[in-house]
Motif scaffolding. Structure first.
Motif, PDB file in Angstrom:
ATOM      1  N   TYR A 208       0.811  -1.215   0.000  1.00  0.00           N
ATOM      2  CA  TYR A 208       0.000   0.000   0.000  1.00  0.00           C
ATOM      3  C   TYR A 208       0.846   1.269   0.000  1.00  0.00           C
ATOM      4  O   TYR A 208       1.961   1.292   0.525  1.00  0.00           O
ATOM      5  CB  TYR A 208      -0.919   0.038   1.227  1.00  0.00           C
ATOM      6  N   LEU A 244      -4.126   3.364  -0.707  1.00  0.00           N
ATOM      7  CA  LEU A 244      -4.237   2.933  -2.097  1.00  0.00           C
ATOM      8  C   LEU A 244      -3.296   1.760  -2.332  1.00  0.00           C
ATOM      9  O   LEU A 244      -2.118   1.840  -1.967  1.00  0.00           O
ATOM     10  CB  LEU A 244      -3.865   4.084  -3.043  1.00  0.00           C
ATOM     11  N   PRO A 245      -3.774   0.650  -2.922  1.00  0.00           N
ATOM     12  CA  PRO A 245      -2.844  -0.419  -3.292  1.00  0.00           C
ATOM     13  C   PRO A 245      -1.735   0.123  -4.194  1.00  0.00           C
ATOM     14  O   PRO A 245      -1.999   0.927  -5.097  1.00  0.00           O
ATOM     15  CB  PRO A 245      -3.738  -1.426  -4.030  1.00  0.00           C
ATOM     16  N   GLU A 247      -0.111  -0.987  -6.635  1.00  0.00           N
ATOM     17  CA  GLU A 247      -0.233  -1.227  -8.067  1.00  0.00           C
ATOM     18  C   GLU A 247      -1.661  -1.018  -8.557  1.00  0.00           C
ATOM     19  O   GLU A 247      -2.086  -1.620  -9.549  1.00  0.00           O
ATOM     20  CB  GLU A 247       0.251  -2.639  -8.399  1.00  0.00           C
ATOM     21  N   ALA A 248      -2.428  -0.184  -7.859  1.00  0.00           N
ATOM     22  CA  ALA A 248      -3.806   0.098  -8.288  1.00  0.00           C
ATOM     23  C   ALA A 248      -3.816   0.674  -9.699  1.00  0.00           C
ATOM     24  O   ALA A 248      -2.938   1.438 -10.086  1.00  0.00           O
ATOM     25  CB  ALA A 248      -4.475   1.065  -7.321  1.00  0.00           C
ATOM     26  N   THR A 249      -4.832   0.288 -10.471  1.00  0.00           N
ATOM     27  CA  THR A 249      -4.948   0.801 -11.836  1.00  0.00           C
ATOM     28  C   THR A 249      -5.887   2.004 -11.915  1.00  0.00           C
ATOM     29  O   THR A 249      -6.019   2.623 -12.970  1.00  0.00           O
ATOM     30  CB  THR A 249      -5.471  -0.300 -12.772  1.00  0.00           C
ATOM     31  N   ASP A 252      -8.663   4.742  -6.697  1.00  0.00           N
ATOM     32  CA  ASP A 252      -9.728   4.414  -5.749  1.00  0.00           C
ATOM     33  C   ASP A 252      -9.146   4.397  -4.338  1.00  0.00           C
ATOM     34  O   ASP A 252      -8.855   3.341  -3.768  1.00  0.00           O
ATOM     35  CB  ASP A 252     -10.353   3.066  -6.100  1.00  0.00           C
TER      36      ASP A 252
END
Length: 446
Positions: A208, A244-245, A247-249, A252
């Motif tokens: 994260y 946020l993760p 590697e979120a794309t 969000d």
């Protein structure tokens, strides 16, 4: 600019010249394992001083001590060749692109992908320097960086990638960047915010990124009055942190409210049993009654425990002692760490905001804190930790910091062996001049 003026004196007084000192005297014995350069950066005004200047303004200057084979080879200081410095010195501008209101990249020093970079907040681009402190060029990571950069990127010790969150006063978002180990930006994602915040730092765990959207935000009135750091405490902004993760794309972000405060410097963050644990230095309030420097409330060590499943944060104060500039053994960045170091700050209102009388070592597992005191009239800035060897136990090595001696009006580079943290220093490199209190320090390994 508005606000109360303050006078820079003692260890806060800037120096007016560049200098190189060969083979400064050493008291004690420098460890043979220390091969590299201790560096520190901070604002050092060139020319007449203005008592109403913001503490973070001023031509950036880099100070360094080169250590090799048990000897101090040299001390050197040099102004970063910003456009203003080049103009004052009658030199040609440094090459490279420009961005933002100021190119004062004087907030921090990092080493990544073969470059030594001076970095700063508020839209400034990184400035590359060489091992002799000469300015090479401004850097946009080979044309892959959009906008400015950050004073507090985080480097993953396992992958070598660098992560950063940058802010600028114009767009209604901050930018989340991932820079590959090759030194090129591979991802940039805008993160929507309210009024543009001073997002000085963020935290990184294994999975994260954690953002600090806190109530120091852009102030149009301060900008109109000519401030080059136009950010003030704004009670209407609110206080929240976002997860946020890595590697979120899509942006969000899970936002969670926290009590009003400001965080310049997290100690570390890691994951444990589906929770995120963050140790950080928390200021109750900054840049409000003291708009020119961050000294109006006492910063202390806290633990925030985030549960992303329930969207809750548990906030707990761990120490009463005022402190700042927390550091860890960087091999443990983003993962569980037991030990942390920091500068023990003087009581709030005593005039100090960048230095203090000692260093702290926190044992976070036992809830115990030790103090290394430097003695009357002596103040230290941020320390850097250097491990004894690549496979040494956590926090086993040396702390290096610049210590100002008011009686001599001189500074020393002090080396503390963590095996005898409260004892006498292992070595002291005595410098024949003052090194003004600055911002962040770094160890550039040979």
């Amino acid at each position: 600019m508005g606000g109360t003026s303050y006078v820079q004196a003692g260890g806060y007084q800037p120096v007016s010249y560049e200098a190189t000192v060969s083979q400064p005297e050493v008291v004690g014995q420098l460890p043979q394992e220390l091969n590299g350069t201790f560096t520190r950066i901070g604002p050092n005004p060139l020319g007449a001083r203005d008592a109403r200047r913001h503490a973070f303004e001023g031509a950036p200057m880099v100070h360094a001590v080169r250590i090799q084979d048990g000897r101090a080879q040299w001390y050197r200081n040099k102004w970063l060749r910003t456009d203003r410095v080049c103009s004052r010195l009658g030199e040609l501008p440094a090459p490279g692109p420009r961005h933002g209101l100021s190119d004062d990249a004087g907030g921090n020093l990092i080493q990544h992908a073969g470059r030594i970079l001076a970095v700063g907040d508020g839209g400034a681009l990184p400035v590359q320097i060489d091992t002799g402190l000469d300015t090479v060029a401004r850097v946009d990571f080979d044309g892959t960086l959009s906008g400015g950069f950050s004073a507090h990127p985080e480097i993953d010790p396992l992958t070598g990638e660098m992560f950063a969150v940058s802010y600028y006063h114009e767009p209604p978002y901050v930018r989340y960047h991932v820079i590959g180990a090759d030194g090129r930006v591979r991802r940039t994602m805008p993160i929507a915010v309210k009024a543009p915040p001073m997002m000085h730092a963020f935290s990184l765990t294994e999975r994260y990124a954690v953002f600090y959207d806190l109530p120091v935000a852009y102030d149009p009135a301060a900008a109109a009055a000519g401030s080059r750091v136009p950010y003030r405490w704004r009670t209407d902004h609110g206080s929240r942190i976002g997860v946020l993760p890595r590697e979120a794309t899509a942006p969000d972000v899970l936002w969670m409210d926290v009590d009003p405060c400001y965080v310049f410097h997290p100690l570390n963050a890691y994951e444990s049993e589906n929770r995120i644990i963050i140790h950080l230095v928390r200021h109750p309030r900054v840049f409000d009654s003291e708009p020119l420097r961050p000294g109006e409330t006492a910063p202390t060590l806290w633990r925030w425990t985030i549960d992303p499943r329930s969207g809750t944060v548990v906030e707990r104060q761990l120490e009463e002692q005022a402190e700042e500039f927390p550091r860890i053994d960087d091999r443990y960045k983003g993962s569980y760490n037991r030990y942390g170091f920091a500068v023990a700050m003087s009581p709030c209102g005593s005039g100090g905001y960048l230095a203090g009388p000692g260093l702290l070592r926190h044992d976070l597992a036992l809830g115990r804190t030790e103090v290394h005191e430097f003695g009357p009239g002596r103040e230290t800035g941020e320390a850097v930790f250097v491990p004894r060897s690549h496979d040494a136990a956590e926090a086993d090595g040396w702390l290096l910091s610049l210590v100002y001696d008011a009686e001599r009006d001189r500074s020393d580079l002090v080396v503390v062996d963590t095996g005898d943290f409260t004892g006498e220093p292992a070595a002291v490199v005595q410098l024949p001049l003052r090194v003004p209190h600055g911002l962040h320090a770094a160890w550039i390994a040979a």
